[in-house]
Design an enzyme around this catalytic site. Structure first.
Site, PDB file in Angstrom:
ATOM      1  N   ASN A   1      -2.734 -75.816  37.866  1.00  0.00           N
ATOM      2  CA  ASN A   1      -3.666 -75.424  36.791  1.00  0.00           C
ATOM      3  C   ASN A   1      -3.149 -76.008  35.478  1.00  0.00           C
ATOM      4  OD1 ASN A   1      -1.650 -72.954  37.317  1.00  0.00           O
ATOM      5  ND2 ASN A   1      -2.141 -72.995  35.144  1.00  0.00           N
TER       6      ASN A   1
ATOM      7  N   SER B   1       9.558 -69.680  38.910  1.00  0.00           N
ATOM      8  CA  SER B   1      10.549 -69.748  40.006  1.00  0.00           C
ATOM      9  C   SER B   1      11.531 -70.886  39.760  1.00  0.00           C
ATOM     10  CB  SER B   1       9.815 -69.965  41.339  1.00  0.00           C
ATOM     11  OG  SER B   1       9.236 -71.251  41.380  1.00  0.00           O
TER      12      SER B   1
ATOM     13  N   HIS C   1      -5.994 -67.258  39.983  1.00  0.00           N
ATOM     14  CA  HIS C   1      -5.129 -67.492  41.130  1.00  0.00           C
ATOM     15  C   HIS C   1      -5.840 -68.302  42.218  1.00  0.00           C
ATOM     16  CE1 HIS C   1      -1.550 -66.840  43.454  1.00  0.00           C
ATOM     17  NE2 HIS C   1      -2.228 -66.282  44.435  1.00  0.00           N
TER      18      HIS C   1
ATOM     19  N   HIS D   1      10.586 -63.690  43.637  1.00  0.00           N
ATOM     20  CA  HIS D   1      10.540 -64.072  42.218  1.00  0.00           C
ATOM     21  C   HIS D   1      11.140 -62.985  41.342  1.00  0.00           C
ATOM     22  CE1 HIS D   1       7.196 -66.214  44.202  1.00  0.00           C
ATOM     23  NE2 HIS D   1       7.395 -67.176  43.313  1.00  0.00           N
TER      24      HIS D   1
END
Ligand code: 8IG
Length: 276
Positions: free
Chosen positions: A238, A215, A250, A97
């Site tokens: 989420n 991404s 996370h 990323h």
């Protein structure tokens, strides 16, 4: 020159070299479809069956050694057979990323390698936040278009490439034939590694965005620029910041990915043979 030096000095040469290594190692002269499995998607790859070949990505030219020991991405080759037709899929488990701070080249090296290895279709998967309040956690959404809030391009020079059909209409139609309940949305690329503020999410919604993640956009551009057709699928893991009043964590993302893996795996394995 080391393989990392080649990646930064001549990225297309590094991709060509990595593609040749893949052909040598797999015995497959040309692959057909590439899949990049983002966070939450890795177990969906299990639906493709047993891989014909697997290695650590960093064994191939231009793929960076793991930031955390033992956490290298994997590259797999699958032979899928449908109605006697053989399809070769090149699968990348994990990606680099922009927020890792290593620049753009490692972010797009996988898809460039895939196209150099013969892939005509590149499927990019990711986990993302849902900006559109109609989306539920665990819902897959096809990317119809994007907004780049990083404004970072994998291309430089006078390469004025058209992006009006970046996320192939043809492929989206085929995927929707497989699952007519699939929605489409506009994905915003956010550098991260911080999530957005609630005010930033409001800005994105006002701009016409439905999904937000860190991404996919550079990879879509790099693959398209080399002539591949692109499919992007986001798994909403989420609600974006400020949508529910809850904080983002996370663990929630990982759990939503696991819960959806079977459905995503089935969708991918039934769709891939129809794309080529
Ligand atoms: I998973 O809410 C995942 N990735 N930028 N915002 C951004 N990236 C994400 C989010 C999110 N959820």
């Amino acid at each position: 020159m080391t393989s990392t030096e080649l990646l930064y000095s001549d990225p297309l040469a590094a991709a060509t070299q990595a593609a040749k290594e893949i052909a040598d190692r797999t015995g497959v002269a040309s692959h057909d479809v590439a899949l990049v499995m983002g966070s939450g998607w890795v177990s969906a790859a299990d639906a493709l069956g047993a891989p014909a070949y697997e290695c650590n990505a960093d064994e191939l030219t231009g793929f960076l050694p793991p930031a955390v020991e033992g956490h290298s991405g994997k590259v797999r080759s699958y032979e899928l057979v449908e109605n006697g037709k053989k399809i070769r899929a090149l699968v990348f488990l994990g990606r680099t990323h922009l927020y890792e701070g290593k620049g753009m080249e490692p972010v797009v090296h996988g898809v460039r390698t895939a196209v150099k290895a013969g892939c005509k279709v590149v499927i990019l998967t990711n986990a993302c936040g849902g900006i559109n309040t109609k989306y539920k956690v665990g819902q897959p959404v096809l990317i119809r278009d994007h907004i780049s809030l990083t404004a970072a391009s994998p291309l430089s020079g006078a390469t004025f490439i058209d992006l009006t059909d970046l996320y192939s209409k043809r492929i989206r139609a085929i995927v929707k034939q497989e699952d007519s309940s699939l929605e489409e949305g506009v994905y915003v690329h956010w550098r991260g590694p911080t999530y957005e503020t609630p005010a930033e999410i409001l800005m994105m919604r006002t701009m016409g965005a439905d999904l937000v993640g860190m991404s996919t956009v550079p990879e879509a551009i790099a693959a398209h620029a080399l002539g591949a057709e692109v499919l992007g699928i986001s798994l909403v893991t989420n609600a974006a910041a400020g949508v529910t009043g809850e904080k983002l964590n996370h663990e929630e993302v990982i759990a939503a990915g696991k819960a959806a893996a079977d459905r995503m795996g089935a969708l991918l394995s039934s769709t891939i043979p129809k794309l080529i």
